[in-house]
Design a protein around this motif. Structure first.
Motif, PDB file in Angstrom:
ATOM      1  N   PHE A 166     -13.892  60.556   8.081  1.00  0.00           N
ATOM      2  CA  PHE A 166     -14.451  61.593   7.228  1.00  0.00           C
ATOM      3  C   PHE A 166     -15.642  61.062   6.447  1.00  0.00           C
ATOM      4  CE2 PHE A 166      -9.978  62.820   7.724  1.00  0.00           C
ATOM      5  CZ  PHE A 166     -10.149  64.086   8.258  1.00  0.00           C
ATOM      6  N   ASN A 167     -16.633  61.905   6.301  1.00  0.00           N
ATOM      7  CA  ASN A 167     -17.817  61.597   5.529  1.00  0.00           C
ATOM      8  C   ASN A 167     -17.470  61.547   4.040  1.00  0.00           C
ATOM      9  OD1 ASN A 167     -20.610  62.371   4.228  1.00  0.00           O
ATOM     10  ND2 ASN A 167     -21.049  61.810   6.336  1.00  0.00           N
ATOM     11  N   TYR A 168     -18.360  60.947   3.250  1.00  0.00           N
ATOM     12  CA  TYR A 168     -18.112  60.853   1.818  1.00  0.00           C
ATOM     13  C   TYR A 168     -18.827  61.933   1.010  1.00  0.00           C
ATOM     14  CZ  TYR A 168     -15.695  56.490   2.643  1.00  0.00           C
ATOM     15  OH  TYR A 168     -14.797  55.549   3.075  1.00  0.00           O
ATOM     16  N   TYR A 212     -13.356  60.358  17.561  1.00  0.00           N
ATOM     17  CA  TYR A 212     -14.605  61.065  17.334  1.00  0.00           C
ATOM     18  C   TYR A 212     -14.949  60.997  15.856  1.00  0.00           C
ATOM     19  CZ  TYR A 212     -12.302  64.983  15.019  1.00  0.00           C
ATOM     20  OH  TYR A 212     -11.592  65.749  14.120  1.00  0.00           O
ATOM     21  N   GLU A 213     -16.221  61.095  15.558  1.00  0.00           N
ATOM     22  CA  GLU A 213     -16.651  61.146  14.162  1.00  0.00           C
ATOM     23  C   GLU A 213     -18.075  61.642  14.073  1.00  0.00           C
ATOM     24  OE1 GLU A 213     -16.555  58.428  10.070  1.00  0.00           O
ATOM     25  OE2 GLU A 213     -15.551  57.740  11.893  1.00  0.00           O
ATOM     26  N   ARG A 214     -18.337  62.381  13.026  1.00  0.00           N
ATOM     27  CA  ARG A 214     -19.680  62.837  12.692  1.00  0.00           C
ATOM     28  C   ARG A 214     -20.247  61.921  11.606  1.00  0.00           C
ATOM     29  NH1 ARG A 214     -20.787  68.602   9.497  1.00  0.00           N
ATOM     30  NH2 ARG A 214     -22.759  67.981   8.536  1.00  0.00           N
ATOM     31  N   GLY A 215     -21.557  61.649  11.688  1.00  0.00           N
ATOM     32  CA  GLY A 215     -22.223  60.955  10.594  1.00  0.00           C
ATOM     33  C   GLY A 215     -22.280  59.447  10.708  1.00  0.00           C
ATOM     34  N   ASN A 245     -25.709  60.017  15.121  1.00  0.00           N
ATOM     35  CA  ASN A 245     -25.296  60.466  13.797  1.00  0.00           C
ATOM     36  C   ASN A 245     -24.711  61.865  13.845  1.00  0.00           C
ATOM     37  OD1 ASN A 245     -26.309  61.878  10.988  1.00  0.00           O
ATOM     38  ND2 ASN A 245     -25.662  59.746  10.686  1.00  0.00           N
ATOM     39  N   ALA A 246     -25.180  62.694  14.792  1.00  0.00           N
ATOM     40  CA  ALA A 246     -24.667  64.058  14.916  1.00  0.00           C
ATOM     41  C   ALA A 246     -23.207  64.080  15.337  1.00  0.00           C
ATOM     42  CB  ALA A 246     -25.510  64.843  15.912  1.00  0.00           C
ATOM     43  N   LEU A 247     -22.855  63.223  16.309  1.00  0.00           N
ATOM     44  CA  LEU A 247     -21.473  63.163  16.786  1.00  0.00           C
ATOM     45  C   LEU A 247     -21.319  61.938  17.673  1.00  0.00           C
ATOM     46  CD1 LEU A 247     -18.683  64.624  16.900  1.00  0.00           C
ATOM     47  CD2 LEU A 247     -19.458  65.664  19.042  1.00  0.00           C
ATOM     48  N   THR A 248     -20.214  61.254  17.502  1.00  0.00           N
ATOM     49  CA  THR A 248     -19.822  60.150  18.384  1.00  0.00           C
ATOM     50  C   THR A 248     -18.435  60.447  18.924  1.00  0.00           C
ATOM     51  OG1 THR A 248     -21.157  58.508  17.213  1.00  0.00           O
ATOM     52  CG2 THR A 248     -19.282  57.687  18.500  1.00  0.00           C
ATOM     53  N   VAL A 249     -18.284  60.324  20.234  1.00  0.00           N
ATOM     54  CA  VAL A 249     -17.000  60.541  20.899  1.00  0.00           C
ATOM     55  C   VAL A 249     -16.757  59.364  21.836  1.00  0.00           C
ATOM     56  CG1 VAL A 249     -15.570  62.115  22.267  1.00  0.00           C
ATOM     57  CG2 VAL A 249     -17.458  63.033  20.893  1.00  0.00           C
ATOM     58  N   ALA A 250     -15.544  58.835  21.822  1.00  0.00           N
ATOM     59  CA  ALA A 250     -15.146  57.790  22.767  1.00  0.00           C
ATOM     60  C   ALA A 250     -13.717  58.099  23.191  1.00  0.00           C
ATOM     61  CB  ALA A 250     -15.213  56.409  22.123  1.00  0.00           C
TER      62      ALA A 250
END
Length: 271
Positions: A166-168, A212-215, A245-250
């Motif tokens: 989660f972003n801050y 997955y994560e955004r940011g 930065n928009a989205l990372t998925v692995a």
């Protein structure tokens, strides 16, 4: 020549990660405090983040003075050798601040813009993960010698264990929570570890089916992305795009595409 160079870069990254990990593990002051904040008052930097980055860049620059750097805590040098080091000296700073064990040192080397070496050291696990492009992914830990990493066989999506972060920034976190609310009934479960580098290595090691994560920034994912891919995982961002930065998925093949499709449908990315 290139193989020798990459092996030398790996050895240097491993040494720097080991020394920084020992500094962070053994040198953590009992009264550790926040030295600065980044995107919000809860996105923190400690004095140890800064000390670890100085250790890493100093060690590498002493051995390879013509290389460039990109580091989370401000290291930015162009270099003239074609090699750039992408460094997160302490991924999982809030975990570290609170004394939680999930944090890591992440060091990657790029050659002419292409990632060729990645090392992630997780000192409180006693594990270090590493990869050279085209050479597979490996780890050292409680077992004897090096262990080859292979991502898990793909389960049906509703049996997949997926991690996220989660972003801050509060409004971004609220949107991410909405995505999780939609996603979690479709999966086995969701985890939130607090270190992107460790999550990517857990995909590589078969401890997670996906992440997955955004940011994320380049230093968050540089080493872990290479390690995950060398272990057989697929990585990307939005469909047909690289991690960003928009989205990372692995994820393990078979989970990656349906997970990525759901994340696109649920708007997990940002422009």
């Amino acid at each position: 020549m290139t193989d020798t160079l990459h092996s030398d870069l790996l050895a240097l990254a491993q040494e720097a990660a080991r020394q920084a990990g020992e500094l962070l593990r053994d040198g953590r002051p009992a009264d550790l405090a926040v030295a600065a904040t980044k995107s919000s008052p809860i996105d923190v930097v400690t004095e140890m983040d800064i000390a670890a980055e100085k250790l890493i860049t100093g060690l590498i620059a002493d051995r390879r003075p013509d290389d460039g750097f990109l580091g989370e805590e401000g290291a930015s040098v162009e270099g003239s050798s074609g090699i750039r080091w992408v460094i997160d000296p302490l991924d999982g700073t809030v975990n570290y601040l609170y004394g939680l064990p999930t944090w890591a040192v992440s060091i990657a080397a790029e050659q002419n813009g292409e990632r060729v070496v990645g090392v992630v050291a997780a000192p409180m696990r006693g594990e270090t993960y590493h990869a050279i492009r085209g050479g597979g992914a490996w780890a050292t830990g409680a077992w004897d010698g090096e262990r080859k990493l292979t991502c898990r066989p793909a389960p049906p999506l509703d049996q997949a264990l997926v991690s996220t972060g989660f972003n801050y920034v509060s409004e971004v976190r609220a949107h991410q929570a909405d995505v999780v609310q939609k996603l979690i009934p479709l999966l086995r479960d969701i985890r939130r570890g607090g270190s992107a580098a460790v999550d990517l290595c857990d995909v590589a090691a078969g401890r997670l089916d996906g992440y997955y994560e955004r940011g994320l920034h380049p230093w968050d994912l540089a080493a872990g992305d290479l390690i995950a891919r060398e272990a057989g995982a697929l990585t990307g961002g939005r469909p047909a795009e690289p991690p960003s930065n928009a989205l990372t998925v692995a994820a393990t093949p078979g989970v990656f595409e349906p997970l990525q499709r759901l994340l696109e449908d649920f708007g997990a990315w940002h422009d």
